[in-house]
Write an enzyme that holds these catalytic residues in place. Structure first.
Site, mmCIF file in Angstrom:
data_model
loop_
_atom_site.group_PDB
_atom_site.id
_atom_site.type_symbol
_atom_site.label_atom_id
_atom_site.label_comp_id
_atom_site.label_asym_id
_atom_site.label_seq_id
_atom_site.Cartn_x
_atom_site.Cartn_y
_atom_site.Cartn_z
ATOM 1 C CG ASP A 88 60.766 16.897 22.347
ATOM 2 O OD1 ASP A 88 60.103 17.551 21.962
ATOM 3 O OD2 ASP A 88 61.293 15.853 22.783
ATOM 4 C CG ASP B 289 59.214 19.092 17.138
ATOM 5 O OD1 ASP B 289 59.226 18.982 18.492
ATOM 6 O OD2 ASP B 289 60.386 18.518 16.403
#
Length: 406
Positions: A73, A283
């Site tokens: 992440d 992201d």
């Protein structure tokens, strides 16, 4: 491929729901301070595996070491796995780490610098002085547990005294294939920051196509994370807030129509979005991608002008533009290029820009009036390298299914 239309529909609904929740919550962490780090001396590599919604990195935790597959992440700076004994653990299909069986597990105290680095995520109790963390993710899932020092093995590298969350309470949307999270942001407790003295702020990954099954790629840290060679492009990397990465999007081309980036919203600093501040978050956890409404509408209009078919009147979920799938439609999908600052052009294929399932095909880019996001689909089959010291990010078109550790 999926086993049935039902499974495809369920996966797509989860994708939409996850992306919507993540987008709304990403915006809440954009005003935190930035950290800085040191110099490169080593190389570390690990396997990256694909599930329906995550890319999982292989690590080994504890002494003796226990294999764990954890989701990478880039918008997080915490490292954790589920731990026994559990108070409220979600179901996972790999063994949970038992901290009581590890010779190197050591819970941190509240007055430790590592605990204080948690900032708003800290929980401390006067009777035990034991440091606990609590994190809420972008889909509103939460995780909490003890903050400890533990030994990791990543690839062939032994890493003692890693700051690690031993999670014994979780709720929300967690993948059964996923034992936890590896935060790759630039906050003080992320993997990238903890390894900074070894890797010098460099890491790279290669995300496989979302429909690939039983394939593996790799994630690299240090000198092995350098991305170079024919076709490599780079642009400035902006590290805004404590753990988010941004690039500067100048324009989008749909076939022969060039659309300049513009936004009616304010940037993080309270000024109008300008390219040289970084205006698009990159992201890996956001499956879909987002553009400001004014940009998206021009993109959609250009997209529709190329495809000689009537869009569906009731697109599924949050998707704005869908068609009845056919071999003719597939051949008409327009070429889309994202033009990043400094002449870095990302030429995207239909695998990046449209979502296909059964007899429907949808544009995988959505409008949002607060933040632009370069999500997982648009990153697929690019080898992407981050150099935090130089403030650059590199892209190289690559078949990620061939990027395996040998």
């Amino acid at each position: 491929m999926f086993d049935s239309f039902v499974s495809q529909t369920n996966l797509l609904e989860r994708t939409i729901r996850r992306s919507r929740s993540r987008l709304s919550n990403l915006k809440s962490i954009l005003k935190l301070p930035v950290d800085d780090h040191a110099k490169e001396t080593s190389d570390i590599e690990s396997t990256l595996e694909k599930t329906d919604v995550n890319h999982l990195m292989e690590i080994f935790v504890g002494t003796p070491p226990v294999k764990q597959l954890v989701a990478i992440d880039t918008a997080s700076d915490n490292i954790w796995t589920q731990c026994l004994p559990c108070i409220n653990c979600y179901e996972q299909n790999q063994p949970k780490f038992n901290s009581r069986n590890s010779l190197t597990y050591n819970v941190l105290r509240c007055d430790s610098p590592q605990c204080k680095a948690l900032g708003r995520s800290i929980r401390c109790f006067e009777d035990t002085h034991k440091c606990e963390y609590e994190v809420t993710y972008f889909d509103d899932s939460t995780t909490s547990g003890d903050l400890a020092l533990e030994t990791f093995i990543i690839g062939n590298t032994l890493l003692p005294n890693m700051v690690y969350g031993c999670s014994n309470a979780n709720k929300g949307q967690f993948d059964i294939n996923n034992a936890g999270v590896i935060g790759l942001g630039h906050g003080p407790l992320s993997l990238v920051s903890q390894l900074d003295h070894l890797i010098g702020g460099k890491f790279s990954y290669c995300l496989m196509n979302w429909i690939d099954r039983n394939t593996k790629s790799k994630i690299s840290f240090g000198a092995n994370a350098n991305v170079y060679g024919h076709g490599t492009v780079s642009t400035k990397l902006f590290a805004k807030s404590i753990n988010l990465y941004f690039v500067a999007l100048e324009a989008v081309t749909v076939e022969n129509t060039r659309i300049l980036f513009k936004s009616v919203t304010k940037s993080i600093e309270g000024k109008k979005d300008v390219v040289n501040e970084g205006n698009m978050m990159i992201d890996v956890g956001s499956i879909l991608s987002y553009l400001p409404i004014v940009v998206y509408q021009e993109l959609e209009n250009a997209f529709k002008s190329v495809i000689q078919a009537i869009p569906l009147q009731n697109p599924l979920g949050d998707f704005k533009l869908c068609y009845k799938n056919s071999s003719i439609i597939i051949t008409q999908i327009p070429r889309i290029i994202f033009h990043l600052a400094g002449g870095a052009n990302l030429a995207l294929t239909s695998e990046n820009t449209v979502v296909q399932y059964e007899d429907i095909i949808c544009l995988g880019i959505l409008p949002d009036n607060d933040v632009a996001v370069l999500g997982q689909f648009l990153q697929m089959n690019y080898l992407i390298g981050y150099d935090l010291k130089k403030g650059r990010i590199f892209f190289k078109s690559t078949d990620c299914s061939t990027q395996q550790i040998i």
